[in-house]
Design a protein around this motif. Sequence first.
Motif, PDB file in Angstrom:
ATOM      1  N   THR A  22       0.707  -0.817   0.144  1.00 54.05           N
ATOM      2  CA  THR A  22       0.223   0.382  -0.299  1.00 54.05           C
ATOM      3  C   THR A  22       1.154   1.103  -0.158  1.00 54.05           C
ATOM      4  OG1 THR A  22      -0.585   0.276   2.465  1.00 54.05           O
ATOM      5  CG2 THR A  22      -2.245  -0.333   0.852  1.00 54.05           C
ATOM      6  N   GLN A  23       2.197   1.161   0.084  1.00 51.73           N
ATOM      7  CA  GLN A  23       3.054   2.846   0.261  1.00 51.73           C
ATOM      8  C   GLN A  23       3.867   2.389  -1.677  1.00 51.73           C
ATOM      9  OE1 GLN A  23       6.036   1.841   3.497  1.00 51.73           O
ATOM     10  NE2 GLN A  23       5.462   1.059   5.112  1.00 51.73           N
ATOM     11  N   GLN A  24       3.368   1.555  -2.679  1.00 60.51           N
ATOM     12  CA  GLN A  24       3.915   1.889  -3.046  1.00 60.51           C
ATOM     13  C   GLN A  24       2.494   2.596  -4.341  1.00 60.51           C
ATOM     14  OE1 GLN A  24       6.922   0.745  -3.360  1.00 60.51           O
ATOM     15  NE2 GLN A  24       6.514   0.363  -1.346  1.00 60.51           N
ATOM     16  N   PRO A  25       3.415   3.581  -4.924  1.00 63.75           N
ATOM     17  CA  PRO A  25       2.017   4.239  -6.029  1.00 63.75           C
ATOM     18  C   PRO A  25       2.016   4.068  -7.133  1.00 63.75           C
ATOM     19  CG  PRO A  25       4.662   4.720  -6.545  1.00 63.75           C
ATOM     20  CD  PRO A  25       4.846   3.911  -5.292  1.00 63.75           C
ATOM     21  N   TYR A  26       2.626   2.225  -7.411  1.00 65.70           N
ATOM     22  CA  TYR A  26       1.904   1.157  -8.453  1.00 65.70           C
ATOM     23  C   TYR A  26       0.849   0.166  -8.570  1.00 65.70           C
ATOM     24  CZ  TYR A  26       6.098  -1.146  -7.064  1.00 65.70           C
ATOM     25  OH  TYR A  26       6.567  -1.564  -5.899  1.00 65.70           O
ATOM     26  N   PRO A  27       0.429  -0.055  -9.578  1.00 68.48           N
ATOM     27  CA  PRO A  27       0.022  -1.313  -9.202  1.00 68.48           C
ATOM     28  C   PRO A  27      -0.198  -2.452  -8.778  1.00 68.48           C
ATOM     29  CG  PRO A  27      -0.841   0.265 -10.848  1.00 68.48           C
ATOM     30  CD  PRO A  27       0.104   0.252 -10.585  1.00 68.48           C
ATOM     31  N   ILE A  28      -0.414  -3.180  -7.929  1.00 68.51           N
ATOM     32  CA  ILE A  28       0.672  -4.726  -7.743  1.00 68.51           C
ATOM     33  C   ILE A  28      -0.950  -5.334  -7.515  1.00 68.51           C
ATOM     34  CG2 ILE A  28       1.600  -6.214  -5.859  1.00 68.51           C
ATOM     35  CD1 ILE A  28       2.993  -3.413  -4.183  1.00 68.51           C
ATOM     36  N   THR A  29      -0.440  -7.014  -8.738  1.00 70.14           N
ATOM     37  CA  THR A  29      -1.947  -7.466  -8.808  1.00 70.14           C
ATOM     38  C   THR A  29      -1.059  -9.624  -7.811  1.00 70.14           C
ATOM     39  OG1 THR A  29      -2.775  -6.781 -10.585  1.00 70.14           O
ATOM     40  CG2 THR A  29      -3.740  -9.394  -9.742  1.00 70.14           C
ATOM     41  N   LEU A  30      -2.052 -10.294  -7.436  1.00 69.33           N
ATOM     42  CA  LEU A  30      -1.354 -11.255  -6.859  1.00 69.33           C
ATOM     43  C   LEU A  30      -2.382 -12.710  -6.991  1.00 69.33           C
ATOM     44  CD1 LEU A  30      -0.809 -10.632  -3.019  1.00 69.33           C
ATOM     45  CD2 LEU A  30       0.666 -10.748  -5.403  1.00 69.33           C
ATOM     46  N   GLY A  31      -2.062 -13.117  -7.643  1.00 68.11           N
ATOM     47  CA  GLY A  31      -3.267 -14.646  -8.157  1.00 68.11           C
ATOM     48  C   GLY A  31      -1.936 -15.931  -8.356  1.00 68.11           C
ATOM     49  N   ASN A  32      -2.753 -16.025  -9.737  1.00 67.98           N
ATOM     50  CA  ASN A  32      -2.274 -17.547 -10.912  1.00 67.98           C
ATOM     51  C   ASN A  32      -3.506 -16.816 -12.427  1.00 67.98           C
ATOM     52  OD1 ASN A  32      -5.415 -18.284 -11.027  1.00 67.98           O
ATOM     53  ND2 ASN A  32      -4.577 -19.548  -8.884  1.00 67.98           N
ATOM     54  N   GLU A  33      -3.115 -18.049 -12.651  1.00 72.51           N
ATOM     55  CA  GLU A  33      -3.765 -17.684 -14.494  1.00 72.51           C
ATOM     56  C   GLU A  33      -5.086 -17.593 -14.102  1.00 72.51           C
ATOM     57  OE1 GLU A  33      -3.258 -21.696 -15.050  1.00 72.51           O
ATOM     58  OE2 GLU A  33      -1.376 -20.939 -15.222  1.00 72.51           O
ATOM     59  N   HIS A  34      -5.822 -18.185 -13.269  1.00 74.34           N
ATOM     60  CA  HIS A  34      -7.250 -18.249 -13.006  1.00 74.34           C
ATOM     61  C   HIS A  34      -7.575 -16.927 -12.247  1.00 74.34           C
ATOM     62  CE1 HIS A  34      -7.017 -21.565 -15.198  1.00 74.34           C
ATOM     63  NE2 HIS A  34      -6.513 -21.962 -14.756  1.00 74.34           N
ATOM     64  N   HIS A  35      -7.784 -16.600 -11.523  1.00 69.61           N
ATOM     65  CA  HIS A  35      -8.069 -16.024 -10.193  1.00 69.61           C
ATOM     66  C   HIS A  35      -6.162 -14.265  -9.698  1.00 69.61           C
ATOM     67  CE1 HIS A  35     -10.547 -14.869  -7.055  1.00 69.61           C
ATOM     68  NE2 HIS A  35      -9.567 -14.873  -6.390  1.00 69.61           N
ATOM     69  N   LYS A  36      -7.221 -13.968 -10.081  1.00 67.41           N
ATOM     70  CA  LYS A  36      -7.017 -12.577  -9.734  1.00 67.41           C
ATOM     71  C   LYS A  36      -7.126 -11.578  -8.906  1.00 67.41           C
ATOM     72  CE  LYS A  36      -3.344 -12.884 -14.138  1.00 67.41           C
ATOM     73  NZ  LYS A  36      -3.586 -13.044 -15.198  1.00 67.41           N
ATOM     74  N   VAL A  37      -6.007 -10.840  -7.739  1.00 63.94           N
ATOM     75  CA  VAL A  37      -6.729  -9.793  -7.123  1.00 63.94           C
ATOM     76  C   VAL A  37      -5.961  -8.730  -6.887  1.00 63.94           C
ATOM     77  CG1 VAL A  37      -7.973 -11.537  -5.575  1.00 63.94           C
ATOM     78  CG2 VAL A  37      -5.708 -11.678  -5.145  1.00 63.94           C
ATOM     79  N   ASN A  38      -6.390  -8.082  -5.735  1.00 64.88           N
ATOM     80  CA  ASN A  38      -6.190  -6.601  -5.608  1.00 64.88           C
ATOM     81  C   ASN A  38      -4.787  -7.027  -4.435  1.00 64.88           C
ATOM     82  OD1 ASN A  38      -4.457  -3.700  -4.766  1.00 64.88           O
ATOM     83  ND2 ASN A  38      -7.192  -2.996  -4.597  1.00 64.88           N
ATOM     84  N   GLY A  39      -3.286  -7.099  -5.576  1.00 65.59           N
ATOM     85  CA  GLY A  39      -2.401  -7.220  -3.485  1.00 65.59           C
ATOM     86  C   GLY A  39      -2.128  -6.107  -2.595  1.00 65.59           C
ATOM     87  N   LYS A  40      -2.861  -4.764  -3.178  1.00 60.31           N
ATOM     88  CA  LYS A  40      -3.142  -4.078  -2.114  1.00 60.31           C
ATOM     89  C   LYS A  40      -4.344  -4.258  -0.322  1.00 60.31           C
ATOM     90  CE  LYS A  40      -0.646  -0.872  -4.807  1.00 60.31           C
ATOM     91  NZ  LYS A  40      -0.663   0.605  -4.959  1.00 60.31           N
ATOM     92  N   SER A  41      -5.127  -5.356  -1.201  1.00 58.10           N
ATOM     93  CA  SER A  41      -5.886  -5.368  -0.660  1.00 58.10           C
ATOM     94  C   SER A  41      -5.976  -6.558   0.723  1.00 58.10           C
ATOM     95  CB  SER A  41      -7.368  -6.162  -1.490  1.00 58.10           C
ATOM     96  OG  SER A  41      -9.121  -6.939  -0.853  1.00 58.10           O
ATOM     97  N   PHE A  42      -6.464  -6.651   2.098  1.00 61.49           N
ATOM     98  CA  PHE A  42      -6.148  -7.374   2.658  1.00 61.49           C
ATOM     99  C   PHE A  42      -7.532  -8.508   2.505  1.00 61.49           C
ATOM    100  CE2 PHE A  42      -6.024  -9.436   7.020  1.00 61.49           C
ATOM    101  CZ  PHE A  42      -5.070 -10.137   7.475  1.00 61.49           C
ATOM    102  N   MET A  43      -8.164  -7.992   2.433  1.00 66.09           N
ATOM    103  CA  MET A  43      -9.719  -9.248   2.442  1.00 66.09           C
ATOM    104  C   MET A  43      -9.177  -9.907   0.840  1.00 66.09           C
ATOM    105  SD  MET A  43     -11.198  -9.022   5.667  1.00 66.09           S
ATOM    106  CE  MET A  43     -12.459  -9.996   4.671  1.00 66.09           C
TER     107      MET A  43
END
Length: 77
Positions: A22-43
Amino acid sequence: MKEFIIEFGSVQDVQHFVELATQQPYPITLGNEHHKVNGKSFMEIFSLNFDYPITAWFDCTEEQFEAFRQTAYERYF
Protein backbone atom coordinates in the motif's frame (compact mmCIF):
# COMPACT_ATOMS: atom_id res chain seq x y z
CA MET A 1 4.95 -6.22 -16.13
CA LYS A 2 7.36 -7.69 -13.60
CA GLU A 3 6.60 -10.68 -11.39
CA PHE A 4 7.86 -13.05 -8.72
CA ILE A 5 6.48 -16.04 -6.83
CA ILE A 6 5.52 -15.57 -3.20
CA GLU A 7 4.39 -17.97 -0.47
CA PHE A 8 2.66 -16.68 2.64
CA GLY A 9 3.33 -18.71 5.77
CA SER A 10 1.10 -16.80 8.15
CA VAL A 11 -1.51 -14.08 8.50
CA GLN A 12 1.32 -11.79 9.62
CA ASP A 13 3.13 -12.39 6.31
CA VAL A 14 0.04 -11.22 4.44
CA GLN A 15 -0.37 -8.23 6.73
CA HIS A 16 3.26 -7.17 6.23
CA PHE A 17 2.99 -7.63 2.47
CA VAL A 18 -0.13 -5.44 2.32
CA GLU A 19 1.55 -2.79 4.49
CA LEU A 20 4.48 -2.65 2.07
CA ALA A 21 2.30 -2.85 -1.04
CA THR A 22 0.00 0.00 0.00
CA GLN A 23 3.02 2.30 0.25
CA GLN A 24 3.75 1.84 -3.46
CA PRO A 25 2.31 4.23 -6.10
CA TYR A 26 1.85 1.48 -8.71
CA PRO A 27 -0.62 -1.43 -9.04
CA ILE A 28 0.26 -4.80 -7.51
CA THR A 29 -1.75 -7.90 -8.42
CA LEU A 30 -1.59 -11.34 -6.79
CA GLY A 31 -2.96 -14.66 -7.98
CA ASN A 32 -2.56 -17.26 -10.68
CA GLU A 33 -3.65 -17.64 -14.28
CA HIS A 34 -7.28 -18.20 -13.23
CA HIS A 35 -7.82 -15.84 -10.27
CA LYS A 36 -6.25 -12.41 -9.71
CA VAL A 37 -6.78 -9.96 -6.85
CA ASN A 38 -5.61 -6.54 -5.73
CA GLY A 39 -2.29 -7.05 -3.92
CA LYS A 40 -3.04 -4.08 -1.70
CA SER A 41 -6.25 -5.60 -0.31
CA PHE A 42 -5.93 -7.78 2.78
CA MET A 43 -9.43 -9.23 2.29
CA GLU A 44 -8.99 -10.00 -1.42
CA ILE A 45 -5.69 -11.79 -0.81
CA PHE A 46 -7.50 -14.23 1.49
CA SER A 47 -9.67 -15.36 -1.42
CA LEU A 48 -6.54 -17.00 -2.89
CA ASN A 49 -5.57 -20.62 -2.31
CA PHE A 50 -2.41 -20.56 -0.16
CA ASP A 51 -1.72 -24.25 -0.82
CA TYR A 52 0.04 -23.19 -4.01
CA PRO A 53 2.62 -20.51 -4.74
CA ILE A 54 1.13 -17.15 -5.63
CA THR A 55 2.41 -14.91 -8.40
CA ALA A 56 2.86 -11.22 -7.64
CA TRP A 57 2.69 -8.88 -10.66
CA PHE A 58 3.99 -5.32 -10.56
CA ASP A 59 3.17 -2.58 -13.07
CA CYS A 60 6.24 -0.43 -12.33
CA THR A 61 9.79 0.37 -13.37
CA GLU A 62 12.61 -2.11 -12.99
CA GLU A 63 14.10 0.00 -10.18
CA GLN A 64 10.80 0.10 -8.27
CA PHE A 65 10.37 -3.65 -8.73
CA GLU A 66 13.85 -4.50 -7.47
CA ALA A 67 13.45 -2.20 -4.46
CA PHE A 68 10.11 -3.81 -3.55
CA ARG A 69 11.37 -7.35 -4.04
CA GLN A 70 14.48 -6.79 -1.97
CA THR A 71 12.54 -5.13 0.87
CA ALA A 72 9.87 -7.84 0.88
CA TYR A 73 12.39 -10.68 0.99
CA GLU A 74 14.60 -9.03 3.61
CA ARG A 75 11.84 -7.99 5.96
CA TYR A 76 9.14 -10.62 5.68
CA PHE A 77 10.10 -13.78 3.84
